[in-house]
Every structure is written in structure tokens, then in C-alpha cells.
Design an enzyme around this catalytic site. Structure first.
Site, PDB file in Angstrom:
ATOM      1  N   GLU A  92       0.825  -1.200   0.000  1.00 59.68           N
ATOM      2  CA  GLU A  92       0.000   0.000   0.000  1.00 59.68           C
ATOM      3  C   GLU A  92       0.864   1.257   0.000  1.00 59.68           C
ATOM      4  O   GLU A  92       1.944   1.288   0.587  1.00 59.68           O
ATOM      5  CB  GLU A  92      -0.894   0.033   1.245  1.00 59.68           C
ATOM      6  CG  GLU A  92      -1.962  -1.026   1.274  1.00 59.68           C
ATOM      7  CD  GLU A  92      -2.839  -0.908   2.514  1.00 59.68           C
ATOM      8  OE1 GLU A  92      -2.739   0.115   3.223  1.00 59.68           O
ATOM      9  OE2 GLU A  92      -3.613  -1.839   2.777  1.00 59.68           O
ATOM     10  N   CYS A 105       2.787   8.583   1.715  1.00 57.91           N
ATOM     11  CA  CYS A 105       3.108   7.642   2.780  1.00 57.91           C
ATOM     12  C   CYS A 105       3.529   6.334   2.125  1.00 57.91           C
ATOM     13  O   CYS A 105       2.726   5.701   1.433  1.00 57.91           O
ATOM     14  CB  CYS A 105       1.897   7.439   3.690  1.00 57.91           C
ATOM     15  SG  CYS A 105       2.188   6.291   5.053  1.00 57.91           S
ATOM     16  N   CYS A 112       4.600  -6.704   8.114  1.00 59.26           N
ATOM     17  CA  CYS A 112       5.435  -6.144   9.179  1.00 59.26           C
ATOM     18  C   CYS A 112       5.567  -7.163  10.308  1.00 59.26           C
ATOM     19  O   CYS A 112       4.587  -7.821  10.664  1.00 59.26           O
ATOM     20  CB  CYS A 112       4.818  -4.851   9.710  1.00 59.26           C
ATOM     21  SG  CYS A 112       5.827  -4.015  10.980  1.00 59.26           S
ATOM     22  N   CYS A 116       2.294  -4.613  16.231  1.00 57.02           N
ATOM     23  CA  CYS A 116       1.642  -3.604  17.061  1.00 57.02           C
ATOM     24  C   CYS A 116       0.136  -3.870  17.063  1.00 57.02           C
ATOM     25  O   CYS A 116      -0.471  -4.077  16.002  1.00 57.02           O
ATOM     26  CB  CYS A 116       1.923  -2.207  16.521  1.00 57.02           C
ATOM     27  SG  CYS A 116       3.680  -1.787  16.517  1.00 57.02           S
ATOM     28  N   CYS A 337      -3.209   1.834   7.936  1.00 56.40           N
ATOM     29  CA  CYS A 337      -2.247   1.080   7.150  1.00 56.40           C
ATOM     30  C   CYS A 337      -2.539  -0.414   7.191  1.00 56.40           C
ATOM     31  O   CYS A 337      -2.728  -1.001   8.247  1.00 56.40           O
ATOM     32  CB  CYS A 337      -0.840   1.351   7.689  1.00 56.40           C
ATOM     33  SG  CYS A 337       0.440   0.551   6.744  1.00 56.40           S
TER      34      CYS A 337
END
Length: 350
Positions: A92, A105, A112, A116, A337
Site C-alpha cells: 500500500e 506515505c 510487518c 503492534c 495502514c
């Protein structure tokens, strides 16, 4: 070196052309068509001899552009693109426009590994890191989609940039030198990876000659215990050690550090949290960027009320901490995201 030509400097393209038996000016033509004209393939670069283009393609040379597979545009014109890589992965990138600027961005990895809790990207784990041309392409793709020159870059998309430092720094070099975007308009965001901040400072000076981009460190909590609840990998990186590495980075580069803090309703947005945060980050050159939580389906975190945001900010200002509030953009198009990528994968699998 990658077979992609995108990401290479003018000098590198000149040397590459000469190595292919062509005059150096062919390299300059390649540079102009790739960066200024946005060529997607060697066939697009009609200024080159047709026979040479054909032989290059047969030999596997390529520009290295990605393919757009989806575009969503929010009511505020924020534009999110889903791009497909050569190996079938998707990433993205987002264009965030205002009257004065266009911020892109960009992602640094496919997925990832940081997990988180408040981030949609981390739910799917890490597939791989991106190559330099795959990072730079995101900026070119947004430029094409929005028909406007990007002015600012933030490495705040998918992935942890400091787990792909070499490609990120090479991309910054390219964005700066080949696309004319000043380093001071580029921000690299990290959630914190042990021993990488000192390396980043030295590596930036070695590869770029200077480190003028902004380093943004995602804290999201005022203490170690709460930070580990939100960022599981924080258990390997004590709060005090992270802040000490930030001080080292500042000493080496002379650039202040920006601290990002996502406000999660009733969880980390109380005045006492702001007081504790001020105790932590006060005393050295820094800036706190507050971000109101952007909801995702997998978690029940709440977006904070405007009153709580204002109260939190007021505490920091009273304590002398430089603070700003990032405007939320693209909320009507699932701007968090990783959301678009996950939704498209679920749709294709059903």
C-alpha cells in the site's frame, strides 16, 4: 544489483549504458524517461534504438515499475493505492493532499513483523522487505494517480523501515537526487529496533553524506509496561535504552527527534499519561506528534474524544514540550495502514 533500472542515479545509468556498449548519453536519456516522464517499460522509451530496447528486454533488463491493482479515493481526496510486485505480493501507498503539499506515505516492507496491536499491517506478519525500486515506485505511482508532484515523503506505511535500512536510505538518496525531494521533507518512522538507531545515524552519513531527514520514533505509551501491551516487541527494547539511542542519534546527526504517540481512548490518553510522557521526553531536543487512533476491525480500541485529545495536548504544552496533532485523513476509505491490502486478499480468497 537488481535488474531494475529504477532507483539508479544518473551516473549509474550512464555507466550501465556504457557497459551495454552504448554511449553515456543513453544513460541520461534513460534517467529522464524513468524519473521525469515516468516510463513503465523499456518499450515506452522510444528515444532509445528499437533494436537495443529489444535486446535489453530479452536479457531481462527492466524499468522496475509496479502494477496498480486497486485505487480508493476518500472524500478529502486522500488516495490509497494497492500495488502488485513482480512476485505477486501487494503493498500500500497513500497520497495525502493539501492546498500546499502532497505527502506520500510509503511502505518499506511487505507486511510487518512488529505486531503492534493497533496496526492492521502487523496482523498478517512479514513476507519480505522491499527493494529500493519498489519503494521509489510508490512515489511515482502516486504522482501519476493524482497528477501532481509529491512534495513530502513519510516512511509510515507497511513495515518497519529500520529492518530494511539499506534500501530505505538508497530510496531516500534517489528521492532526493533523482526526484528533487529535499531530505528535510522526508520522515522515517520506527517503532524501535534494538541497536539500529546508532547504526542508522552512521549509515546515513556514509551513504547520503548527511542525515537531514526527520527521524520519528513511535512511543505510543509513557512507560515500558503499557508500551509492551501495545507493542509486543518492545519487551526487547527498554524505554530508557530507546531514549538513550535517540539522544545518540541527535548527537551524531544534529537533527531533533520526533516522537509519535497514538491516542487510544481511555487507555493511554489521560492527563497523568501526558505528565509521565513529559517527564520522559523533556530535556532534549524533540517534538511530540499526537495521532488520534484510526480504528481497525480486529481490535476494540476506541478513538479518543476531542476533549481528551485537547486535555492531553494542553498538559504537554504546559510542561514545555513541543507538540502537534496530526490531522486524520481518509477515514471513510479505511485509511489505517494495511486495511486495503487485507480486504483485497480476503476478497480474492473468497
Amino acid at each position: 544489483m537488481s535488474s531494475a533500472l529504477l532507483g539508479r542515479s544518473a551516473a549509474e545509468l550512464e555507466d550501465w549504458a556504457v557497459a551495454q556498449g552504448q554511449p553515456a548519453f543513453r544513460g541520461r536519456q534513460l534517467h529522464d524517461w524513468i524519473y521525469a516522464k515516468g516510463a513503465h517499460s523499456l518499450a515506452d522509451i522510444t528515444v532509445l534504438p528499437k533494436a537495443w530496447r529489444s535486446s535489453l528486454s530479452e536479457a531481462g533488463a527492466r524499468v522496475g515499475r509496479l502494477r496498480q491493482v486497486h485505487r480508493s479515493v476518500a472524500a478529502d481526496a486522500t488516495t490509497k493505492l494497492l500495488l502488485s510486485t513482480d512476485d505477486g505480493e501487494t503493498i500500500e501507498t497513500v497520497g495525502i493532499p493539501t492546498d500546499q503539499r502532497l505527502t506520500v506515505c510509503v511502505s518499506s516492507q511487505v507486511g510487518c513483523p512488529m505486531a503492534c496491536r493497533f496496526c492492521a499491517t502487523g496482523k498478517g506478519g512479514l513476507q519480505r522487505s522491499l527493494e529500493t525500486h519498489e519503494i521509489v515506485d510508490q512515489v511515482l505511482s502516486v504522482r501519476e494517480a493524482m497528477d501532481r508532484r509529491p512534495s513530502h515523503i513519510v516512511f509510515m506505511g507497511m513495515g518497519e523501515p529500520l529492518l530494511n535500512s539499506a534500501a530505505v536510505l538508497d530510496a531516500i538518496r534517489c528521492l532526493n537526487d533523482d526526484l528533487g525531494i529535499g531530505q528535510r521533507r522526508i520522515t522515517v518512522s520506527t517503532v524501535g529496533v534494538p541497536r539500529t538507531l546508532p547504526q542508522l545515524a552512521e549509515l546515513a552519513l556514509e551513504r547520503l553524506g548527511r542525515a537531514q531527514f526527520t527521524l520519528a520514533v513511535s512511543l505510543h505509551a509513557p512507560n515500558q509496561q503499557l508500551r509492551e501491551e501495545l507493542i509486543p516487541t518492545a519487551s526487547t527494547y527498554p524505554y530508557d535504552a530507546l531514549l538513550e539511542d535517540c539522544r545518540h542519534y541527535l548527537a551524531v546527526t544534529g537533527r531533533r527527534v520526533s516522537f509519535e504517540y497514538i491516542l487510544l481512548g481511555t487507555l493511554n490518553d489521560r492527563p497523568e499519561h501526558a505528565e509521565e510522557l513529559a517527564d520522559r521526553v523533556g530535556g532534549f531536543q524533540s517534538h511530540v506528534n499526537l495521532i488520534a487512533y484510526n480504528p481497525i476491525e480486529e481490535e476494540e480500541f476506541q478513538r479518543p474524544t476531542p476533549q481528551r485529545i485537547h486535555a492531553f495536548r494542553r498538559v504537554l504544552e504546559r510542561r514545555g514540550v513541543a507538540v502537534s496533532l496530526r490531522a486524520s485523513r481518509g477515514l471513510d476509505q479505511n485509511a489505517a495502514c494495511g486495511q486495503l491490502r487485507r480486504q483485497m486478499r480476503e476478497t480474492s480468497a473468497s
